[in-house]
Design an enzyme around this catalytic site. Structure first.
Site, PDB file in Angstrom:
ATOM      1  CG  ASP A 165      21.239  49.918  38.244  1.00 50.18           C
ATOM      2  OD1 ASP A 165      22.025  49.724  37.315  1.00 50.18           O
ATOM      3  OD2 ASP A 165      21.351  50.844  39.064  1.00 50.18           O
TER       4      ASP A 165
ATOM      5  CG  HIS B 289      23.268  48.549  34.020  1.00 44.82           C
ATOM      6  ND1 HIS B 289      24.016  48.777  35.156  1.00 44.82           N
ATOM      7  CD2 HIS B 289      23.855  47.500  33.410  1.00 44.82           C
ATOM      8  CE1 HIS B 289      25.001  47.895  35.226  1.00 44.82           C
ATOM      9  NE2 HIS B 289      24.927  47.105  34.176  1.00 44.82           N
TER      10      HIS B 289
ATOM     11  CG  MET C 230      23.462  44.377  35.964  1.00 47.51           C
ATOM     12  SD  MET C 230      23.529  45.333  37.492  1.00 47.51           S
ATOM     13  CE  MET C 230      22.286  46.553  37.127  1.00 47.51           C
TER      14      MET C 230
ATOM     15  N   GLY D 120      25.394  44.386  41.006  1.00 54.61           N
ATOM     16  CA  GLY D 120      24.450  43.691  41.877  1.00 54.61           C
ATOM     17  C   GLY D 120      23.958  44.531  43.044  1.00 54.61           C
ATOM     18  CG  PHE D 121      24.605  44.192  46.144  1.00 50.46           C
ATOM     19  CD1 PHE D 121      23.416  43.887  46.810  1.00 50.46           C
ATOM     20  CD2 PHE D 121      25.376  43.148  45.632  1.00 50.46           C
ATOM     21  CE1 PHE D 121      23.017  42.557  46.970  1.00 50.46           C
ATOM     22  CE2 PHE D 121      24.969  41.819  45.792  1.00 50.46           C
ATOM     23  CZ  PHE D 121      23.789  41.527  46.465  1.00 50.46           C
ATOM     24  N   GLY D 122      24.135  48.581  45.122  1.00 49.32           N
ATOM     25  CA  GLY D 122      24.598  49.954  45.267  1.00 49.32           C
ATOM     26  C   GLY D 122      25.480  50.050  46.500  1.00 49.32           C
ATOM     27  N   GLY D 123      26.145  51.186  46.661  1.00 54.44           N
ATOM     28  CA  GLY D 123      26.876  51.463  47.890  1.00 54.44           C
ATOM     29  C   GLY D 123      28.197  50.747  48.074  1.00 54.44           C
TER      30      GLY D 123
ATOM     31  N   GLY E 184      29.262  52.725  39.486  1.00 54.94           N
ATOM     32  CA  GLY E 184      29.600  52.088  40.757  1.00 54.94           C
ATOM     33  C   GLY E 184      30.593  52.886  41.581  1.00 54.94           C
TER      34      GLY E 184
ATOM     35  N   GLY F 199      24.603  56.572  42.512  1.00 53.74           N
ATOM     36  CA  GLY F 199      23.435  56.126  43.266  1.00 53.74           C
ATOM     37  C   GLY F 199      23.476  56.624  44.689  1.00 53.74           C
ATOM     38  CB  SER F 200      25.150  55.269  47.703  1.00 57.23           C
ATOM     39  OG  SER F 200      24.893  53.971  47.319  1.00 57.23           O
TER      40      SER F 200
HETATM   41  C1  DX5 Z   1      25.301  48.279  40.533  1.00 57.20           C
HETATM   42  C2  DX5 Z   1      24.442  49.176  39.676  1.00 57.20           C
HETATM   43  C3  DX5 Z   1      24.723  50.611  39.878  1.00 57.20           C
HETATM   44  C4  DX5 Z   1      24.421  51.103  41.273  1.00 57.20           C
HETATM   45  C5  DX5 Z   1      25.374  52.216  41.555  1.00 57.20           C
HETATM   46  O1  DX5 Z   1      25.127  46.978  40.133  1.00 57.20           O
HETATM   47  O2  DX5 Z   1      24.664  48.902  38.307  1.00 57.20           O
HETATM   48  O3  DX5 Z   1      24.055  51.426  38.919  1.00 57.20           O
HETATM   49  O4  DX5 Z   1      23.108  51.549  41.437  1.00 57.20           O
HETATM   50  O5  DX5 Z   1      25.231  52.584  42.876  1.00 57.20           O
HETATM   51  P1  DX5 Z   1      26.379  53.343  43.692  1.00 57.20           P
HETATM   52  O6  DX5 Z   1      26.568  54.670  43.016  1.00 57.20           O
HETATM   53  O7  DX5 Z   1      25.788  53.435  45.056  1.00 57.20           O
HETATM   54  O8  DX5 Z   1      27.611  52.507  43.620  1.00 57.20           O
HETATM   55 ZN    ZN Z   2      23.877  50.362  36.780  1.00 54.62          ZN
END
Ligand code: DX5
Ligand code: ZN
Length: 220
Positions: free
Chosen positions: A36, A67, A69, A143-146, A177, A198-199
């Site tokens: 990301d 990816h 962004m 923008g964020f994981g989790g 996500g 991710g998380s």
């Molecule tokens: C969010 C990212 C995702 C993120 C997914 O903007 O594009 O790839 O790392 O993380 P999780 O699986 O924790 O939602």
């Molecule tokens: Zn991503």
């Protein structure tokens, strides 16, 4: 029996132990590395940039799924090709001339992906679907994981699957996500091909085992 693909998101790795976490993915059943890249403009967060990607690629032994962004991704297509990206995904919302951008990505020898935000309707991809190797349906706001999974995603996957089949395209559907063992099966049943996690992977006690479990769930 075949299997759909699992792409752990490196965003959730421990950056102070990045090589360790890369080797973990190398040694797991995971299929791709999901990377990301955030610019703090297209999304309200900054992740990491080229030097970090370069070092990830040095150790990673699987497909590199990038990816982006970022605004104006056209500026960096050649750079990401040179860094070793195998798939380069841009956001629909960041591209004024999406068709041209897709051609430019392919001209650099990469697979071309398009990511769509939760508010973007899949029907907007109908006219370009034959030129898209992968559609990344965002199941959270990027923008964020989790963050927690947006339930409307299942419907979007089904709609997109219908469009791909109707047009006879080979496009893969990726979900990004909030993916866990609770929604993975339903996403595959709806028509998804690749699940980013991710998380759920990195915050688990045993990431190798978690990836293995996800791979079991996505067997078809
Ligand atoms: C969010 C990212 C995702 C993120 C997914 O903007 O594009 O790839 O790392 O993380 P999780 O699986 O924790 O939602
Ligand atoms: Zn991503």
């Amino acid at each position: 029996m075949t299997s759909k693909l699992i792409a752990p998101s490196v965003l959730a790795a421990d950056f102070a132990n990045l090589q360790r976490d890369i080797e973990m993915i190398n040694n797991s059943n995971a299929d791709w590395f999901h990377i990301d890249i955030m610019d703090g403009v297209f999304v309200p967060n900054i992740s990491f940039g080229m030097p970090v990607l370069r070092d990830i690629v040095k150790h990673a032994k699987k497909t590199i799924d990038v990816h982006l962004m970022i605004v104006d991704p056209d500026r960096y297509i050649q750079t990401f090709a040179a860094l070793g990206s195998n798939i380069l995904t841009v956001h629909y919302e960041a591209c004024t001339h999406l068709h041209r951008t897709l051609q430019a990505i392919k001209a650099e020898g990469m697979k071309a992906g398009v990511a769509i935000n939760p508010h973007t309707n899949v029907s907007l991809l109908e006219d370009t679907i034959q030129d898209i190797d992968l559609v990344c349906i965002m199941s959270v706001n990027p923008g964020f994981g989790g963050q927690s999974f947006i339930e409307n995603t299942y419907e979007k996957v089904k709609q997109l699957r219908r469009i791909i089949d109707k047009k006879g395209a080979n496009t893969l559907i990726e979900i990004d996500g909030g993916v866990t063992n609770k929604n993975a099966k339903q996403l595959i049943d709806a028509g998804a091909d690749v699940l980013v996690a991710g998380s759920f992977v990195f915050k688990s006690e045993d990431p190798i085992k978690t990836i293995k479990e996800l791979k079991e769930i996505v067997k078809v």
